[in-house]
Design an enzyme around this catalytic site. Sequence first.
Site, PDB file in Angstrom:
ATOM      1  N   GLY A   7       0.827  -1.206   0.000  1.00  0.00           N
ATOM      2  CA  GLY A   7       0.000   0.000   0.000  1.00  0.00           C
ATOM      3  C   GLY A   7       0.860   1.253   0.000  1.00  0.00           C
ATOM      4  CG  HIS A   8       3.354   2.257   3.339  1.00  0.00           C
ATOM      5  ND1 HIS A   8       3.308   1.142   4.147  1.00  0.00           N
ATOM      6  CD2 HIS A   8       2.838   3.277   4.071  1.00  0.00           C
ATOM      7  CE1 HIS A   8       2.806   1.484   5.325  1.00  0.00           C
ATOM      8  NE2 HIS A   8       2.501   2.768   5.303  1.00  0.00           N
TER       9      HIS A   8
END
Length: 285
Positions: A36-37
């Site tokens: 996600g990052h």
Amino acid sequence: MQVFKEKTPLQAAIKAAKSKAETIGLVPTMGALHQGHLSLVKQALEVCDQVIISIFVNPTQFDNPKDLEKYPRTLPEDIKLLEEASSNLWVFAPTANELYGDNISSEQFNFDGLEQVMEGKHRKGHFDGVGTIVKRLFEIITPHKAFFGEKDFQQLQIVRKLIEKTGLPVEIIGCPILREDNGLARSSRNERLNTNEREKASFIYQTLLKVKELFGTKSAEYIHKWVKEQFTNHPVLKLEYFEIADTRTLEKINRKRKGNTYRAFIAAYVDDIRLIDNIALNNEE
């Protein structure tokens, strides 16, 4: 890839980059990085010449000391993951003393009510802590653009309000939620779930999908009651809150109004592990 622990050399590097008219992008994180990052980093790399990832577990935004203590700190692994993503990255991994000095405390903010609902209602002082660290990072790094995930949608709106209130010249870019194969929103806290819990936690997203379906024909009151019933006897998840709110103001919906956009928000616990998620309810959003 360069890793900065102190702000002074980082600021010198930023000044040099800006002298060459380079666009600076910032992805603020608390580490324990996951895909996600990396999706935020990828989006930043597409529109910025130099991308900085800050990695700092911010003590002022935790209302629960145990949550702060248990929050994963994996800097070596984070750096390795970023190196695999791109060599054109800078990491800012300061200590609390570097950012706060001897006074680790929050500024007080007025976010026009955005901070008083949902997360703010259940985590006292949380958004003062968020506002404090984001403002400090913006002042130190002076990015042109900053990237935040929509999983923390309330936080995203808070940061936009922070820019409105302070006049800091930063463009805030919201990035779509990245999900695991079963639909669970990617989060650093997922690493604390065992295999069974991780699978069962996908129920949060399944519920949100059904809420989106119901939103077309059912009242908000009906949907609230339905969601609470779904969680009542769940073997793993305990519901903390469910809300349908106006996307702009985050005010709880009484009845749908034409032209407004809405989101559904859930916070739930697996034992002592807190998970949040949300979904847009309007097709046009």
